[in-house]
Design a protein around this motif. Sequence first.
Motif, PDB file in Angstrom:
ATOM      1  N   GLU A 224       0.816  -1.216   0.000  1.00  0.00           N
ATOM      2  CA  GLU A 224       0.000   0.000   0.000  1.00  0.00           C
ATOM      3  C   GLU A 224       0.851   1.268   0.000  1.00  0.00           C
ATOM      4  N   THR A 225       1.845   1.323   0.890  1.00  0.00           N
ATOM      5  CA  THR A 225       2.651   2.543   1.018  1.00  0.00           C
ATOM      6  C   THR A 225       3.892   2.516   0.137  1.00  0.00           C
ATOM      7  N   ARG A 226       4.275   1.347  -0.346  1.00  0.00           N
ATOM      8  CA  ARG A 226       5.498   1.116  -1.122  1.00  0.00           C
ATOM      9  C   ARG A 226       6.752   1.389  -0.303  1.00  0.00           C
ATOM     10  N   GLY A 227       6.593   1.549   1.013  1.00  0.00           N
ATOM     11  CA  GLY A 227       7.734   1.734   1.896  1.00  0.00           C
ATOM     12  C   GLY A 227       8.077   0.428   2.586  1.00  0.00           C
ATOM     13  N   PRO A 228       9.068   0.429   3.486  1.00  0.00           N
ATOM     14  CA  PRO A 228       9.433  -0.795   4.219  1.00  0.00           C
ATOM     15  C   PRO A 228       8.240  -1.335   4.999  1.00  0.00           C
ATOM     16  N   TYR A 229       8.100  -2.648   5.025  1.00  0.00           N
ATOM     17  CA  TYR A 229       6.997  -3.296   5.750  1.00  0.00           C
ATOM     18  C   TYR A 229       7.325  -3.345   7.235  1.00  0.00           C
ATOM     19  N   ASN A 230       6.393  -2.887   8.050  1.00  0.00           N
ATOM     20  CA  ASN A 230       6.590  -2.874   9.495  1.00  0.00           C
ATOM     21  C   ASN A 230       5.719  -3.914  10.180  1.00  0.00           C
ATOM     22  N   ILE A 231       6.245  -4.522  11.223  1.00  0.00           N
ATOM     23  CA  ILE A 231       5.501  -5.475  12.036  1.00  0.00           C
ATOM     24  C   ILE A 231       5.242  -4.822  13.391  1.00  0.00           C
ATOM     25  N   HIS A 232       3.977  -4.768  13.793  1.00  0.00           N
ATOM     26  CA  HIS A 232       3.608  -4.184  15.078  1.00  0.00           C
ATOM     27  C   HIS A 232       3.097  -5.270  16.014  1.00  0.00           C
ATOM     28  N   TYR A 233       3.465  -5.165  17.273  1.00  0.00           N
ATOM     29  CA  TYR A 233       2.858  -6.064  18.243  1.00  0.00           C
ATOM     30  C   TYR A 233       2.777  -5.403  19.610  1.00  0.00           C
ATOM     31  N   LEU A 234       1.836  -5.912  20.390  1.00  0.00           N
ATOM     32  CA  LEU A 234       1.627  -5.449  21.755  1.00  0.00           C
ATOM     33  C   LEU A 234       2.201  -6.489  22.696  1.00  0.00           C
ATOM     34  N   LYS A 235       2.950  -6.027  23.691  1.00  0.00           N
ATOM     35  CA  LYS A 235       3.539  -6.946  24.666  1.00  0.00           C
ATOM     36  C   LYS A 235       3.009  -6.614  26.059  1.00  0.00           C
ATOM     37  N   VAL A 236       2.502  -7.633  26.736  1.00  0.00           N
ATOM     38  CA  VAL A 236       2.091  -7.503  28.136  1.00  0.00           C
ATOM     39  C   VAL A 236       2.965  -8.464  28.933  1.00  0.00           C
ATOM     40  N   SER A 237       3.743  -7.931  29.862  1.00  0.00           N
ATOM     41  CA  SER A 237       4.685  -8.786  30.599  1.00  0.00           C
ATOM     42  C   SER A 237       4.531  -8.630  32.100  1.00  0.00           C
ATOM     43  N   ASN A 238       5.046  -9.631  32.807  1.00  0.00           N
ATOM     44  CA  ASN A 238       5.091  -9.644  34.281  1.00  0.00           C
ATOM     45  C   ASN A 238       3.758  -9.327  34.941  1.00  0.00           C
ATOM     46  N   PHE A 239       2.682  -9.841  34.352  1.00  0.00           N
ATOM     47  CA  PHE A 239       1.371  -9.739  34.981  1.00  0.00           C
ATOM     48  C   PHE A 239       1.293 -10.744  36.128  1.00  0.00           C
ATOM     49  N   ALA A 240       0.296 -10.579  36.980  1.00  0.00           N
ATOM     50  CA  ALA A 240       0.181 -11.425  38.174  1.00  0.00           C
ATOM     51  C   ALA A 240      -0.022 -12.893  37.798  1.00  0.00           C
ATOM     52  N   LEU A 241       0.688 -13.769  38.498  1.00  0.00           N
ATOM     53  CA  LEU A 241       0.575 -15.206  38.255  1.00  0.00           C
ATOM     54  C   LEU A 241      -0.519 -15.774  39.165  1.00  0.00           C
ATOM     55  N   THR A 242      -1.769 -15.604  38.752  1.00  0.00           N
ATOM     56  CA  THR A 242      -2.896 -16.108  39.533  1.00  0.00           C
ATOM     57  C   THR A 242      -3.128 -17.580  39.198  1.00  0.00           C
ATOM     58  N   PRO A 243      -3.895 -18.304  40.003  1.00  0.00           N
ATOM     59  CA  PRO A 243      -4.100 -19.745  39.773  1.00  0.00           C
ATOM     60  C   PRO A 243      -4.731 -20.082  38.419  1.00  0.00           C
ATOM     61  N   THR A 244      -5.493 -19.152  37.838  1.00  0.00           N
ATOM     62  CA  THR A 244      -6.237 -19.485  36.615  1.00  0.00           C
ATOM     63  C   THR A 244      -5.771 -18.738  35.366  1.00  0.00           C
ATOM     64  N   ILE A 245      -4.782 -17.844  35.504  1.00  0.00           N
ATOM     65  CA  ILE A 245      -4.460 -16.978  34.373  1.00  0.00           C
ATOM     66  C   ILE A 245      -4.011 -17.752  33.134  1.00  0.00           C
ATOM     67  N   TRP A 246      -3.129 -18.755  33.284  1.00  0.00           N
ATOM     68  CA  TRP A 246      -2.620 -19.433  32.097  1.00  0.00           C
ATOM     69  C   TRP A 246      -3.684 -20.308  31.429  1.00  0.00           C
ATOM     70  N   GLN A 247      -4.582 -20.904  32.228  1.00  0.00           N
ATOM     71  CA  GLN A 247      -5.675 -21.670  31.620  1.00  0.00           C
ATOM     72  C   GLN A 247      -6.540 -20.762  30.746  1.00  0.00           C
ATOM     73  N   GLU A 248      -6.804 -19.565  31.240  1.00  0.00           N
ATOM     74  CA  GLU A 248      -7.635 -18.624  30.473  1.00  0.00           C
ATOM     75  C   GLU A 248      -6.941 -18.183  29.199  1.00  0.00           C
ATOM     76  N   LEU A 249      -5.668 -17.814  29.313  1.00  0.00           N
ATOM     77  CA  LEU A 249      -4.939 -17.321  28.140  1.00  0.00           C
ATOM     78  C   LEU A 249      -4.767 -18.403  27.083  1.00  0.00           C
ATOM     79  N   MET A 250      -4.439 -19.622  27.500  1.00  0.00           N
ATOM     80  CA  MET A 250      -4.247 -20.706  26.532  1.00  0.00           C
ATOM     81  C   MET A 250      -5.560 -21.113  25.890  1.00  0.00           C
ATOM     82  N   ALA A 251      -6.661 -21.007  26.625  1.00  0.00           N
ATOM     83  CA  ALA A 251      -7.968 -21.311  26.038  1.00  0.00           C
ATOM     84  C   ALA A 251      -8.305 -20.305  24.943  1.00  0.00           C
TER      85      ALA A 251
END
Length: 255
Positions: A18-45
């Motif tokens: 579209e722009t004919r310029g260099p292609y950029n990759i964007h991403y959002l990073k969320v790190s070091n959030f609280a390790l609650t008992p259910t967080i990884w089950q929710e995220l992986m689901a």
Amino acid sequence: GQCTTKANETILYPVDLETRGPYNIHYLKVSNFALTPTIWQELMAIQTTTSCNVSPICVGKGDSIVRNAYRNWCHPHYLYETSRNYRKDIARLMELYPSGFSTRAVIINLSKEQVIEVEEILKMAKSRSQVANPILSKKEFSLLHILPMEITKREKVLGTNNIDMLLLALIKEEEKFMKATKGRIASTSKVSLFKYSPFAYKEPISRNKDFWGSAPVIRMGDSLFTGDVNAASGLKMHLYMIARLSCILQRGDRC
């Protein structure tokens, strides 16, 4: 595209149609959030149920280190947790106090439309982060700075790959953790936006005399894996590539 660096080396880069310029990759990073008992089950689901185009690598064959990463490569959400790799007493402390580096993260690929919406969400978060936080840089925000309403009203754009569900789950668990600890432990979560402009050197071997005199250096990997701990672009795959190349040179087809 193609251009020459200050070191007089040629690099190749993908072009945005579209722009004919260099292609950029964007991403959002969320790190070091609280390790609650259910967080990884929710995220992986959420990760597992997110619909997306399956990459050819997902149906291919490869070494176990590559096969184990298929889940992450085949979805727009990359998840990792390393705090459990430490000695048990240290791991317990890392659940409660900031370690100074990322021990868990969710990395979310963003479309151009989603980048615009996420930038607006972070702009609103900045207006609410009046008190300076020593663990956050000027471009980082706590999950607690983001109002769920700012996410839900952007459901049409963020919901295409369940980014809204991921962020809402992370905020909910962070709030639960703060309530359970009655604010005795500060939130260590970090939310940040990254942009990469991928490229590759045209020549596979560098003869730059700044590297080990005149010895030639074989280039490994690409510009996306530079070992930036803040961006979570570690060197795990580069180490694998080096080990693999070393084995092939020594043992050939037996690797």
